[in-house]
Design a protein around this motif. Sequence first.
Motif, PDB file in Angstrom:
ATOM      1  N   VAL A 166      55.472 -88.629   3.738  1.00  0.00           N
ATOM      2  CA  VAL A 166      55.254 -87.841   5.100  1.00  0.00           C
ATOM      3  C   VAL A 166      54.832 -88.702   6.040  1.00  0.00           C
ATOM      4  O   VAL A 166      55.434 -88.495   7.280  1.00  0.00           O
ATOM      5  N   PHE A 167      53.788 -89.552   5.913  1.00  0.00           N
ATOM      6  CA  PHE A 167      53.368 -90.552   6.717  1.00  0.00           C
ATOM      7  C   PHE A 167      54.123 -91.157   7.504  1.00  0.00           C
ATOM      8  O   PHE A 167      54.145 -91.409   8.618  1.00  0.00           O
ATOM      9  N   ALA A 168      55.153 -91.684   6.676  1.00  0.00           N
ATOM     10  CA  ALA A 168      56.154 -92.540   7.183  1.00  0.00           C
ATOM     11  C   ALA A 168      57.221 -91.962   8.244  1.00  0.00           C
ATOM     12  O   ALA A 168      57.830 -92.501   9.249  1.00  0.00           O
ATOM     13  N   THR A 169      57.330 -90.683   8.092  1.00  0.00           N
ATOM     14  CA  THR A 169      58.317 -89.910   8.718  1.00  0.00           C
ATOM     15  C   THR A 169      57.833 -89.438   9.974  1.00  0.00           C
ATOM     16  O   THR A 169      58.460 -88.759  11.005  1.00  0.00           O
ATOM     17  N   MET A 170      56.165 -89.390  10.244  1.00  0.00           N
ATOM     18  CA  MET A 170      55.454 -89.026  11.603  1.00  0.00           C
ATOM     19  C   MET A 170      56.066 -89.524  12.556  1.00  0.00           C
ATOM     20  O   MET A 170      56.308 -88.921  13.612  1.00  0.00           O
ATOM     21  N   SER A 171      55.903 -91.138  12.781  1.00  0.00           N
ATOM     22  CA  SER A 171      56.429 -91.387  14.152  1.00  0.00           C
ATOM     23  C   SER A 171      57.985 -91.613  14.413  1.00  0.00           C
ATOM     24  O   SER A 171      58.063 -91.197  15.691  1.00  0.00           O
ATOM     25  N   PRO A 172      58.690 -91.481  13.324  1.00  0.00           N
ATOM     26  CA  PRO A 172      59.948 -91.135  13.584  1.00  0.00           C
ATOM     27  C   PRO A 172      60.313 -89.795  14.136  1.00  0.00           C
ATOM     28  O   PRO A 172      61.108 -89.360  15.118  1.00  0.00           O
ATOM     29  N   LEU A 173      59.656 -88.619  13.667  1.00  0.00           N
ATOM     30  CA  LEU A 173      59.416 -87.261  14.229  1.00  0.00           C
ATOM     31  C   LEU A 173      58.956 -87.506  15.791  1.00  0.00           C
ATOM     32  O   LEU A 173      59.529 -86.644  16.253  1.00  0.00           O
ATOM     33  N   GLY A 174      58.001 -88.246  15.926  1.00  0.00           N
ATOM     34  CA  GLY A 174      57.681 -88.061  17.477  1.00  0.00           C
ATOM     35  C   GLY A 174      58.524 -88.711  18.326  1.00  0.00           C
ATOM     36  O   GLY A 174      58.865 -88.246  19.349  1.00  0.00           O
ATOM     37  N   ILE A 175      59.410 -89.882  17.756  1.00  0.00           N
ATOM     38  CA  ILE A 175      60.528 -90.502  18.528  1.00  0.00           C
ATOM     39  C   ILE A 175      61.655 -89.265  18.894  1.00  0.00           C
ATOM     40  O   ILE A 175      62.074 -89.121  19.889  1.00  0.00           O
ATOM     41  N   ALA A 176      62.064 -88.528  17.692  1.00  0.00           N
ATOM     42  CA  ALA A 176      62.941 -87.529  17.653  1.00  0.00           C
ATOM     43  C   ALA A 176      62.556 -86.258  18.792  1.00  0.00           C
ATOM     44  O   ALA A 176      63.389 -86.106  19.568  1.00  0.00           O
ATOM     45  N   VAL A 177      61.342 -86.001  18.843  1.00  0.00           N
ATOM     46  CA  VAL A 177      60.871 -85.035  19.555  1.00  0.00           C
ATOM     47  C   VAL A 177      60.916 -85.584  20.934  1.00  0.00           C
ATOM     48  O   VAL A 177      61.294 -84.936  22.089  1.00  0.00           O
ATOM     49  N   GLY A 178      60.459 -86.751  21.135  1.00  0.00           N
ATOM     50  CA  GLY A 178      60.572 -87.284  22.739  1.00  0.00           C
ATOM     51  C   GLY A 178      62.106 -87.427  23.159  1.00  0.00           C
ATOM     52  O   GLY A 178      62.211 -87.283  24.316  1.00  0.00           O
ATOM     53  N   ILE A 179      63.030 -87.951  22.190  1.00  0.00           N
ATOM     54  CA  ILE A 179      64.214 -88.032  22.680  1.00  0.00           C
ATOM     55  C   ILE A 179      64.514 -86.697  23.093  1.00  0.00           C
ATOM     56  O   ILE A 179      65.307 -86.479  24.036  1.00  0.00           O
ATOM     57  N   SER A 180      64.453 -85.549  22.187  1.00  0.00           N
ATOM     58  CA  SER A 180      64.902 -84.245  22.645  1.00  0.00           C
ATOM     59  C   SER A 180      64.307 -83.844  23.776  1.00  0.00           C
ATOM     60  O   SER A 180      64.919 -83.193  24.787  1.00  0.00           O
ATOM     61  N   VAL A 181      63.096 -84.043  24.262  1.00  0.00           N
ATOM     62  CA  VAL A 181      62.606 -83.513  25.434  1.00  0.00           C
ATOM     63  C   VAL A 181      63.205 -84.267  26.652  1.00  0.00           C
ATOM     64  O   VAL A 181      63.465 -83.882  27.777  1.00  0.00           O
ATOM     65  N   MET A 182      63.520 -85.645  26.573  1.00  0.00           N
ATOM     66  CA  MET A 182      64.074 -86.302  27.539  1.00  0.00           C
ATOM     67  C   MET A 182      65.688 -85.917  27.823  1.00  0.00           C
ATOM     68  O   MET A 182      65.889 -85.703  28.846  1.00  0.00           O
ATOM     69  N   GLU A 183      66.330 -85.682  26.692  1.00  0.00           N
ATOM     70  CA  GLU A 183      67.547 -85.238  26.813  1.00  0.00           C
ATOM     71  C   GLU A 183      67.695 -83.895  27.540  1.00  0.00           C
ATOM     72  O   GLU A 183      68.740 -83.459  28.155  1.00  0.00           O
ATOM     73  N   ALA A 184      66.640 -82.986  27.135  1.00  0.00           N
ATOM     74  CA  ALA A 184      66.820 -81.652  27.452  1.00  0.00           C
ATOM     75  C   ALA A 184      66.128 -81.487  28.866  1.00  0.00           C
ATOM     76  O   ALA A 184      66.173 -80.421  29.436  1.00  0.00           O
ATOM     77  N   GLU A 185      65.543 -82.511  29.442  1.00  0.00           N
ATOM     78  CA  GLU A 185      64.712 -82.545  30.621  1.00  0.00           C
ATOM     79  C   GLU A 185      63.627 -81.486  30.867  1.00  0.00           C
ATOM     80  O   GLU A 185      63.496 -80.953  31.543  1.00  0.00           O
TER      81      GLU A 185
END
Length: 306
Positions: free
Chosen positions: A228-247
């Motif tokens: 779970v800890f290993a997935t936290m930073s990738p999860l944050g990256i995925a959320v950031g990508i989604s926010v950037m793509e959705a503006e």
Amino acid sequence: MEYLLQVKICALFGLLLLTLFFGFIPARVKWFRHTDGTETHRTVLSLISCFAGGVFLAACLLDIVPDYLSDINSVLDSRKLETNFPLPEFIMAAGFFTVLILERMVLNCREARGTPHDSERAPLIRDGRNGHDHVHGSSAGADLESSGHHVHVDFQAHSPFRSFMLFLSLSLHSVFEGLAIGLQNTDSKVLEICIAILVHKSIIVFSLSVKLVQSAIRPLWLAAYIGVFATMSPLGIAVGISVMEAELEAGTLIQSILEGLAAGTFIYITFLEILPHELNSPGKQLLKVLFILLGFSIMAALTFLG
């Protein structure tokens, strides 16, 4: 797929794989799990624990708290919120007291039910030198209480609850680290931040894994924690990508408040769990301090180099 998005996805998988690799070294290597070895073996484990303590101290004072204060002050300035009350520090204190209250409630409930928890209170090492007793087993608490010796131990050292809170606060911080990568708009900045986080997180996850192993958590739960800890930073990256793509707006105020609570949690764990356990145990005190300084210095150097 544009190049910037490819770089972010590569950073996502790179962080995931490297964190898993370093996290499972203490979890899978029997040497780290063996607590009944020779005096030299126990000393080396203790010094590794001290090194981890220095790493967490530096992460607390040089990374998590400064990042949070910078973010929360930026949010307050952008919203033109001015107050004489130290709101950022109050939010950290709220995180600190949240963990303190939860831990005391858990211990109080266990005592009310009569649940034995001497195994958590028992020191890890038997050491009869200078009148200090360090014993294994569930009878340790009674032996210590009935003896007339002066004992320096942290009776809640390596408690699974504190290990879970350490895992939780670090995980939350890792989400925000990943979010910082996902929200970047230049590939050079993505690579710069990603390399810094890769080095930083490799040391952090190794230290976290050492602490989890020392808490005698079941192997399945230990693997789950690291996974779970290993997935936290990738999860944050995925959320950031989604926010950037959705503006969309990132909800910076909520993020900053969560960062503050995580910082307060980490302060509690660092100063009331990690450092006291080793420093309150007798033997090789100067060497322990040197290893704490070593862990702190490495993280400080990485922070200085950016």
